[in-house]
Scaffold this active site. Structure first.
Site, PDB file in Angstrom:
ATOM      1  N   CYS A   9       0.823  -1.210   0.000  1.00  0.00           N
ATOM      2  CA  CYS A   9       0.000   0.000   0.000  1.00  0.00           C
ATOM      3  C   CYS A   9       0.859   1.263   0.000  1.00  0.00           C
ATOM      4  O   CYS A   9       1.912   1.311   0.627  1.00  0.00           O
ATOM      5  CB  CYS A   9      -0.918   0.005   1.224  1.00  0.00           C
ATOM      6  SG  CYS A   9      -2.312   1.114   0.996  1.00  0.00           S
ATOM      7  N   ASP A 134      -6.811  -2.768  10.960  1.00  0.00           N
ATOM      8  CA  ASP A 134      -5.548  -2.074  11.226  1.00  0.00           C
ATOM      9  C   ASP A 134      -5.458  -1.832  12.738  1.00  0.00           C
ATOM     10  O   ASP A 134      -6.430  -2.034  13.482  1.00  0.00           O
ATOM     11  CB  ASP A 134      -5.558  -0.745  10.454  1.00  0.00           C
ATOM     12  CG  ASP A 134      -4.171  -0.132  10.281  1.00  0.00           C
ATOM     13  OD1 ASP A 134      -3.204  -0.619  10.907  1.00  0.00           O
ATOM     14  OD2 ASP A 134      -4.067   0.848   9.513  1.00  0.00           O
TER      15      ASP A 134
HETATM   16  O1  LIG Z   1      -0.430   4.731   4.513  1.00  0.00           O
HETATM   17  C1  LIG Z   1      -0.997   5.749   4.890  1.00  0.00           C
HETATM   18  O2  LIG Z   1      -0.404   6.834   4.983  1.00  0.00           O
HETATM   19  C2  LIG Z   1      -2.452   5.710   5.245  1.00  0.00           C
HETATM   20  C3  LIG Z   1      -3.078   6.899   5.581  1.00  0.00           C
HETATM   21  C4  LIG Z   1      -4.415   6.914   5.890  1.00  0.00           C
HETATM   22  C5  LIG Z   1      -5.153   5.755   5.862  1.00  0.00           C
HETATM   23  C6  LIG Z   1      -4.543   4.549   5.533  1.00  0.00           C
HETATM   24  C7  LIG Z   1      -3.202   4.509   5.238  1.00  0.00           C
HETATM   25  N1  LIG Z   1      -2.578   3.309   4.944  1.00  0.00           N
HETATM   26  C8  LIG Z   1      -3.130   2.050   5.305  1.00  0.00           C
HETATM   27  O3  LIG Z   1      -2.688   1.718   6.630  1.00  0.00           O
HETATM   28  C9  LIG Z   1      -2.248   0.363   6.634  1.00  0.00           C
HETATM   29  C10 LIG Z   1      -1.222   0.106   7.717  1.00  0.00           C
HETATM   30  O4  LIG Z   1      -0.041   0.844   7.489  1.00  0.00           O
HETATM   31  P1  LIG Z   1       1.373   0.358   8.077  1.00  0.00           P
HETATM   32  O5  LIG Z   1       1.738  -0.900   7.339  1.00  0.00           O
HETATM   33  O6  LIG Z   1       1.187   0.152   9.539  1.00  0.00           O
HETATM   34  O7  LIG Z   1       2.306   1.472   7.772  1.00  0.00           O
HETATM   35  C11 LIG Z   1      -1.679   0.179   5.242  1.00  0.00           C
HETATM   36  O8  LIG Z   1      -1.565  -1.136   4.909  1.00  0.00           O
HETATM   37  C12 LIG Z   1      -2.650   0.956   4.395  1.00  0.00           C
HETATM   38  O9  LIG Z   1      -3.733   0.149   3.983  1.00  0.00           O
END
Ligand SMILES: O=C(O)c1ccccc1N[C@@H]1O[C@H](COP(=O)(O)O)[C@@H](O)[C@H]1O
Length: 214
Positions: A9, A134
């Site tokens: 992502c 999440d």
């Molecule tokens: O990635 C971002 O900046 C974000 C911002 C707002 C909503 C979702 C976002 N990303 C999503 O969050 C998950 C977890 O992130 P991480 O792997 O803990 O960094 C990611 O997989 C996105 O789906």
């Protein structure tokens, strides 16, 4: 066990996106949340989509965007799915995209809210294609690098596939898969060298770690 699907992502350049696809990601997330370091304009996203191999799914990430508006972007760019935050089950307005509502979970009561969402959406004829779970970090919508409560998610079955997100890395994703048994995993910051910049080696190691899960 069916292979666990992988979404990388927050790709921000055609080169990062192409590399993730070639490394074996099933899906790539394109982030349209203006406060994210991974934010893309639709024009920048179009350049990424255009450059991808043909069989890689693209998912638009939208925070607080009305579904109609998110779908307009998804339609314009030919995205496969819409990942949305903080919304209600969609009304009866039909759209041809997979809907993936995202939930930030800290405790078991929030998992009840996920179940209720799925039931309400199904009753409205719009069951989500999957739910993304999440971690909860106050003041942040996602991309935090914080691990979700895996112990609560073991055996969690909301009636649709579960996508596990939050703080996943090449080093911990095998343990996450063993603990939660999700349908898919989703990672943003854990495969980056700095916010918004994917690290090709981390992406490749993440994909390999998931593919090696049994
Ligand atoms: O990635 C971002 O900046 C974000 C911002 C707002 C909503 C979702 C976002 N990303 C999503 O969050 C998950 C977890 O992130 P991480 O792997 O803990 O960094 C990611 O997989 C996105 O789906």
């Amino acid at each position: 066990m069916a292979p666990v699907r992988i979404k990388i992502c927050g790709v921000t350049t055609p080169a990062d996106a192409r590399h993730a696809a070639e490394a074996g990601a099933d899906a790539l997330g394109l982030n349209f949340y203006p406060k994210s370091p991974r934010f893309l304009t639709p024009t920048a996203a179009a350049a990424i989509v255009r450059d991808l191999p043909p069989f890689t799914a693209t998912v638009g990430v939208f925070v607080g965007t009305p579904m109609r508006q998110a779908c307009a972007v998804a339609f314009q760019l030919g995205l496969r799915a819409v990942q949305s935050y903080n919304d209600h089950p969609p009304s009866d307005d039909p759209f041809p995209f997979a809907h993936v509502p995202a939930f930030r979970v800290a405790d078991a009561t929030q998992l009840d809210a996920v179940r209720r969402f799925v039931v309400a959406a199904r009753a409205a004829g719009r069951a989500p294609s999957a739910v993304l779970i999440d971690s909860f970090v106050a003041g942040h919508m996602g991309g935090t690098g914080h691990v979700a409560p895996w112990h609560l998610l073991a055996g969690f079955d909301p009636g649709v596939p579960v996508i596990l997100a939050g703080g996943l890395t090449p080093e911990n994703v095998a343990d996450a898969v063993a603990a939660v048994r999700p349908w898919a995993v989703d990672v943003a910051s854990g495969v980056e060298s700095s916010p918004g910049v994917k690290d090709p080696d981390k992406v490749a190691r993440f994909v390999r770690a998931v593919r090696d899960c049994h």
